[in-house]
Design a protein around this motif. Structure first.
Motif, short mmCIF file in Angstrom:
data_model
loop_
_atom_site.label_atom_id
_atom_site.label_comp_id
_atom_site.label_asym_id
_atom_site.label_seq_id
_atom_site.Cartn_x
_atom_site.Cartn_y
_atom_site.Cartn_z
N CYS A 149 0.84 -1.20 0.00
CA CYS A 149 0.00 0.00 0.00
C CYS A 149 0.88 1.26 0.00
N GLY A 150 1.93 1.25 0.80
CA GLY A 150 2.85 2.38 0.82
C GLY A 150 3.54 2.60 -0.51
N ALA A 151 3.94 1.51 -1.16
CA ALA A 151 4.58 1.63 -2.47
C ALA A 151 3.61 2.17 -3.51
N CYS A 152 2.38 1.71 -3.47
CA CYS A 152 1.37 2.23 -4.42
C CYS A 152 1.09 3.70 -4.18
N LEU A 153 0.96 4.10 -2.92
CA LEU A 153 0.72 5.52 -2.63
C LEU A 153 1.90 6.39 -3.06
#
Length: 146
Positions: A92-96
């Motif tokens: 999720c952090g990488a996508c954001l």
């Protein structure tokens, strides 16, 4: 020697926590300070359905960044970890991060296109550069490459 190494590691973790709290505080302070300008920007739009590109990009970068800060710091300060939670938070952090990069590059591309007097050749070149850079960003985030 070992005690000195352990003390420096503990100090670096503590320093990282202080820096994270400081960055959250600065982001929150900036958010509070800019709420009146944001409200004026929203009110200047003809309607919520027909927002300008600048307003849509502004809203996107502002709130995607807030979500990214919340998710990142929740993952850092949380103590209830399971293997599934960690992998979900990391993805999720990488996508954001990739979405933030896409929005900021779109803002820069629109500004550059306008500075270039909306020249179509420059617009096509900017669009191709944008597509190449976001492809590289998503590839590096998905496959954890730097």
């Amino acid at each position: 020697m070992e005690a000195l190494w352990q003390r420096s590691v503990v100090g670096s973790v503590t320093s990282e926590k202080y820096l994270r709290v400081a960055s959250i505080s600065i982001a929150f302070y900036d958010y509070i300070l800019t709420i009146p300008a944001e409200w004026r920007f929203y009110r200047s739009q003809s309607s919520i359905v027909h927002m300008s590109l600048a307003c849509a990009l502004f809203i996107s970068i502002r709130y995607v960044s807030i979500i990214a800060i919340i998710v990142s710091n929740y993952g850092y300060f949380s103590t209830a970890y399971t293997l599934q939670n960690v992998s979900t938070l990391l993805s999720c952090g990488a996508c954001l991060q990739a979405i933030q990069t896409m929005i900021s590059q779109a803002i820069l591309g629109v500004r550059t296109f306008n500075i270039a007097r909306r020249n179509m050749r420059i617009g096509v070149a900017l669009l191709l550069l944008y597509l190449f850079s976001i492809s590289a960003e998503w590839f590096s985030d998905i496959f954890h490459r730097t």
